[in-house]
Motif scaffolding. Structure first.
Motif, PDB file in Angstrom:
ATOM      1  N   ASP A  46      32.363  34.802  19.622  1.00  0.00           N
ATOM      2  CA  ASP A  46      31.169  34.241  18.822  1.00  0.00           C
ATOM      3  C   ASP A  46      31.656  33.749  17.415  1.00  0.00           C
ATOM      4  OD1 ASP A  46      32.141  37.049  17.791  1.00  0.00           O
ATOM      5  OD2 ASP A  46      30.585  36.608  16.334  1.00  0.00           O
ATOM      6  N   ALA A  47      30.812  32.720  17.007  1.00  0.00           N
ATOM      7  CA  ALA A  47      31.026  31.910  15.975  1.00  0.00           C
ATOM      8  C   ALA A  47      31.170  32.542  14.509  1.00  0.00           C
ATOM      9  CB  ALA A  47      29.988  30.766  15.841  1.00  0.00           C
ATOM     10  N   LYS A  48      30.390  33.604  14.522  1.00  0.00           N
ATOM     11  CA  LYS A  48      30.241  34.476  13.150  1.00  0.00           C
ATOM     12  C   LYS A  48      31.586  35.048  12.857  1.00  0.00           C
ATOM     13  CE  LYS A  48      25.525  34.947  12.042  1.00  0.00           C
ATOM     14  NZ  LYS A  48      24.469  35.790  12.341  1.00  0.00           N
ATOM     15  N   THR A  49      31.700  36.117  13.777  1.00  0.00           N
ATOM     16  CA  THR A  49      32.983  37.047  13.447  1.00  0.00           C
ATOM     17  C   THR A  49      34.142  36.644  14.522  1.00  0.00           C
ATOM     18  OG1 THR A  49      31.963  38.562  15.162  1.00  0.00           O
ATOM     19  CG2 THR A  49      31.054  38.499  12.933  1.00  0.00           C
ATOM     20  N   HIS A  50      34.076  35.968  15.526  1.00  0.00           N
ATOM     21  CA  HIS A  50      35.113  35.999  16.532  1.00  0.00           C
ATOM     22  C   HIS A  50      35.393  37.278  17.124  1.00  0.00           C
ATOM     23  CE1 HIS A  50      35.386  31.764  16.175  1.00  0.00           C
ATOM     24  NE2 HIS A  50      35.469  31.560  14.889  1.00  0.00           N
ATOM     25  N   THR A  51      34.690  38.183  17.292  1.00  0.00           N
ATOM     26  CA  THR A  51      34.958  39.654  17.722  1.00  0.00           C
ATOM     27  C   THR A  51      34.403  39.913  19.030  1.00  0.00           C
ATOM     28  OG1 THR A  51      33.401  40.597  16.432  1.00  0.00           O
ATOM     29  CG2 THR A  51      35.383  40.630  15.549  1.00  0.00           C
ATOM     30  N   LEU A  52      33.435  38.893  19.415  1.00  0.00           N
ATOM     31  CA  LEU A  52      32.505  39.255  20.632  1.00  0.00           C
ATOM     32  C   LEU A  52      32.972  38.157  21.705  1.00  0.00           C
ATOM     33  CD1 LEU A  52      29.148  40.183  19.267  1.00  0.00           C
ATOM     34  CD2 LEU A  52      31.007  41.609  19.970  1.00  0.00           C
ATOM     35  N   ILE A  53      33.359  38.428  23.000  1.00  0.00           N
ATOM     36  CA  ILE A  53      33.751  37.701  24.057  1.00  0.00           C
ATOM     37  C   ILE A  53      32.508  36.770  24.269  1.00  0.00           C
ATOM     38  CG2 ILE A  53      34.635  37.470  26.345  1.00  0.00           C
ATOM     39  CD1 ILE A  53      36.718  38.674  24.913  1.00  0.00           C
ATOM     40  N   GLU A  54      32.501  35.585  24.557  1.00  0.00           N
ATOM     41  CA  GLU A  54      31.315  35.056  25.162  1.00  0.00           C
ATOM     42  C   GLU A  54      31.393  34.314  26.474  1.00  0.00           C
ATOM     43  OE1 GLU A  54      29.700  32.110  22.036  1.00  0.00           O
ATOM     44  OE2 GLU A  54      28.647  34.347  21.589  1.00  0.00           O
ATOM     45  N   GLU A  55      32.281  33.200  26.692  1.00  0.00           N
ATOM     46  CA  GLU A  55      32.458  32.559  28.150  1.00  0.00           C
ATOM     47  C   GLU A  55      33.711  31.636  27.964  1.00  0.00           C
ATOM     48  OE1 GLU A  55      29.246  29.854  29.497  1.00  0.00           O
ATOM     49  OE2 GLU A  55      28.944  29.346  27.518  1.00  0.00           O
ATOM     50  N   SER A  56      34.059  31.176  29.103  1.00  0.00           N
ATOM     51  CA  SER A  56      35.014  30.524  29.170  1.00  0.00           C
ATOM     52  C   SER A  56      34.558  28.912  29.356  1.00  0.00           C
ATOM     53  CB  SER A  56      35.891  30.598  30.179  1.00  0.00           C
ATOM     54  OG  SER A  56      37.157  29.961  30.044  1.00  0.00           O
ATOM     55  N   GLY A  57      35.307  27.849  29.200  1.00  0.00           N
ATOM     56  CA  GLY A  57      35.191  26.424  29.169  1.00  0.00           C
ATOM     57  C   GLY A  57      34.147  26.080  30.252  1.00  0.00           C
ATOM     58  N   THR A  58      34.480  26.605  31.644  1.00  0.00           N
ATOM     59  CA  THR A  58      33.763  26.052  32.536  1.00  0.00           C
ATOM     60  C   THR A  58      33.135  27.266  33.410  1.00  0.00           C
ATOM     61  OG1 THR A  58      36.088  26.057  34.033  1.00  0.00           O
ATOM     62  CG2 THR A  58      35.482  24.120  32.834  1.00  0.00           C
ATOM     63  N   MET A  59      33.255  28.314  32.961  1.00  0.00           N
ATOM     64  CA  MET A  59      32.816  29.446  33.698  1.00  0.00           C
ATOM     65  C   MET A  59      32.430  30.752  32.799  1.00  0.00           C
ATOM     66  SD  MET A  59      36.492  30.229  35.158  1.00  0.00           S
ATOM     67  CE  MET A  59      38.075  30.933  34.058  1.00  0.00           C
ATOM     68  N   ASN A  60      31.493  31.730  33.386  1.00  0.00           N
ATOM     69  CA  ASN A  60      31.339  32.774  32.666  1.00  0.00           C
ATOM     70  C   ASN A  60      32.296  33.745  32.865  1.00  0.00           C
ATOM     71  OD1 ASN A  60      28.227  31.726  33.644  1.00  0.00           O
ATOM     72  ND2 ASN A  60      28.125  32.415  31.610  1.00  0.00           N
ATOM     73  N   ILE A  61      32.391  34.630  32.172  1.00  0.00           N
ATOM     74  CA  ILE A  61      33.562  35.635  32.266  1.00  0.00           C
ATOM     75  C   ILE A  61      32.915  37.156  32.493  1.00  0.00           C
ATOM     76  CG2 ILE A  61      33.411  36.328  29.431  1.00  0.00           C
ATOM     77  CD1 ILE A  61      36.675  36.645  31.509  1.00  0.00           C
ATOM     78  N   MET A  62      33.794  37.672  33.650  1.00  0.00           N
ATOM     79  CA  MET A  62      33.398  39.008  33.967  1.00  0.00           C
ATOM     80  C   MET A  62      34.362  40.056  34.009  1.00  0.00           C
ATOM     81  SD  MET A  62      30.653  37.880  37.064  1.00  0.00           S
ATOM     82  CE  MET A  62      29.351  39.000  36.714  1.00  0.00           C
ATOM     83  N   PHE A  63      34.173  41.145  33.725  1.00  0.00           N
ATOM     84  CA  PHE A  63      35.292  42.332  33.481  1.00  0.00           C
ATOM     85  C   PHE A  63      34.908  43.611  34.403  1.00  0.00           C
ATOM     86  CE2 PHE A  63      35.172  40.284  29.247  1.00  0.00           C
ATOM     87  CZ  PHE A  63      36.584  39.726  29.343  1.00  0.00           C
ATOM     88  N   ILE A  64      35.867  44.032  34.907  1.00  0.00           N
ATOM     89  CA  ILE A  64      35.495  45.344  35.536  1.00  0.00           C
ATOM     90  C   ILE A  64      36.214  46.356  34.750  1.00  0.00           C
ATOM     91  CG2 ILE A  64      35.449  46.888  37.548  1.00  0.00           C
ATOM     92  CD1 ILE A  64      35.189  44.256  39.335  1.00  0.00           C
TER      93      ILE A  64
END
Ligand code: PLP
Ligand code: COI
Length: 356
Positions: free
Chosen positions: A223-241
């Motif tokens: 995130d632009a404000k705090t750089h602490t939250l994950i958003e996405e990648s340049g060509t894809m969304n990100i998913m974690f398990i």
């Protein structure tokens, strides 16, 4: 040509280029099918949609898209299924997102009907360009840009809508390493991150290049404000398990593209009874899960990228290896399911395919 209620004027090419293409060796986005669709907006209305031979277009030097960035695009794929039919994956979702991107960029939207029927007509004509080898497809690229020949700043009064098609192989040929970006920003809240506009990609090139120089194929934006939250990648969304829960950043933030592949993964996982959470996910949570061994998987989801396993994450000059490919049973099962779904090996139970 008439498809449903849309009349499309067709001018066929005199000489197909298909024989010049090596379908056994398809890089991403380099070759283009014989025809393209073009439709212009001027004087308050859309003109006639036309399919013409693929080729260069002429533009005025003051074309406003070049100067001020009113330019949006979409990306979707057509594949040939086992019965030889051509299917397009969830094109209604792309049509809707295209409209939303146009609205955000203060452009005149293209109706969902023209978007879908343009794709249908074009693929009917260039059917032979849909490759058949596993892992290949016809990448469909609809785009819309402002064509006012005027150097003042205002929403353009003229637009050009086009669709071009490219037979492609995979975008990432091997699992990717991503770097968590904590300085540069892709999108800020209230900005245009949710729109699929050209400038978002231009803005990401320089930071992505810095990441590539350090060995990372892609950045993982925060995130632009705090750089602490994950958003996405340049060509894809990100998913974690993590701990058997599929977690992905929430679309409530207007900084993330509403990915269609990600949405499909979520719908499949929920159908299988997997717990899914769409919420904020912090860098700290991901790093802790890597360190305490609860992070089981991380992958990107996108049309071009498909399901792209992430092998390592770079963060603050350290690299963290992720679990082995063999252990990633759920994402592997989902990737196979989506690929079988498009290949017609399983029934279209979610009604996701447009048949051509
Ligand atoms: N995020 C960004 C920035 C993208 O460019 C894409 C690709 O379109 C995606 C996510 C994935 O979206 P989709 O699955 O609709 O292709
Ligand atoms: C897509 O997956 O369609 C994209 O837009 C990604 C990229 C080729 C820009």
């Amino acid at each position: 040509m008439s498809t449903g209620t849309v009349n499309i004027k067709v001018t066929k090419t005199q000489s197909s280029r298909i024989k010049t293409i090596d379908f056994d060796n398809l890089p991403f986005g380099k070759y283009f099918a014989d025809h393209m669709m073009v439709m212009d907006y001027a004087d308050g209305k859309w003109g006639e949609p036309q399919i013409v031979p693929f080729g260069n277009i002429e533009i005025h030097p003051a074309t406003s898209a070049l100067h001020y960035g009113q330019s949006i695009f979409e990306g979707l794929k057509a594949q040939r299924n086992e019965k030889g039919e051509v299917v397009v994956f969830r094109p209604d979702m792309n049509a809707k997102r295209f409209k939303e991107s146009a609205e955000r960029m203060c452009m005149v939207p293209v109706s969902e009907e023209i978007f879908l029927e343009g794709i249908r007509a074009l693929i009917e004509l260039d059917r032979e360009w849909v490759p058949t080898k596993p892992g290949t497809s016809l990448y469909i690229r609809p785009f819309l840009f402002a064509t006012d020949d005027y150097v003042g700043i205002r929403p353009s009064e003229k637009y050009k809508f086009m669709i071009i098609n490219s037979p492609v192989g995979s975008y990432y040929s091997e699992p990717v390493k991503v770097k968590i970006e904590t300085h540069y920003t892709r999108a800020a809240e209230g900005g245009v991150g949710r729109a699929k506009n050209a400038g978002n990609y231009g803005a990401s090139l320089y930071p992505a290049k810095l990441g590539q120089e350090k060995g990372y194929r892609q950045l993982l934006w925060t995130d632009a404000k705090t750089h602490t939250l994950i958003e996405e990648s340049g060509t894809m969304n990100i998913m974690f398990i993590i701990n058997d829960v599929l977690i992905t950043p929430s679309e409530e933030r207007d900084t993330i593209l509403k990915g269609i592949t990600k949405r499909s993964v979520i719908e499949i996982a929920k159908d299988w009874g997997v717990k899914v959470e769409e919420r904020d996910i912090s860098v700290a949570e991901v790093m802790a899960a890597i360190e305490n061994g609860t992070l089981q998987d991380a992958f990107g989801a996108g049309t071009a990228a498909t399901i792209a396993p992430i092998v390592a994450i770079g963060y603050e000059d350290k690299e963290y290896a992720l679990p082995s490919m063999e252990s990633r049973t759920l994402s592997h099962k989902i990737a196979t399911y989506i690929s079988d779904y498009k290949a017609g090996k399983i029934e279209d139970k979610f009604n996701w395919l447009m048949r051509i």
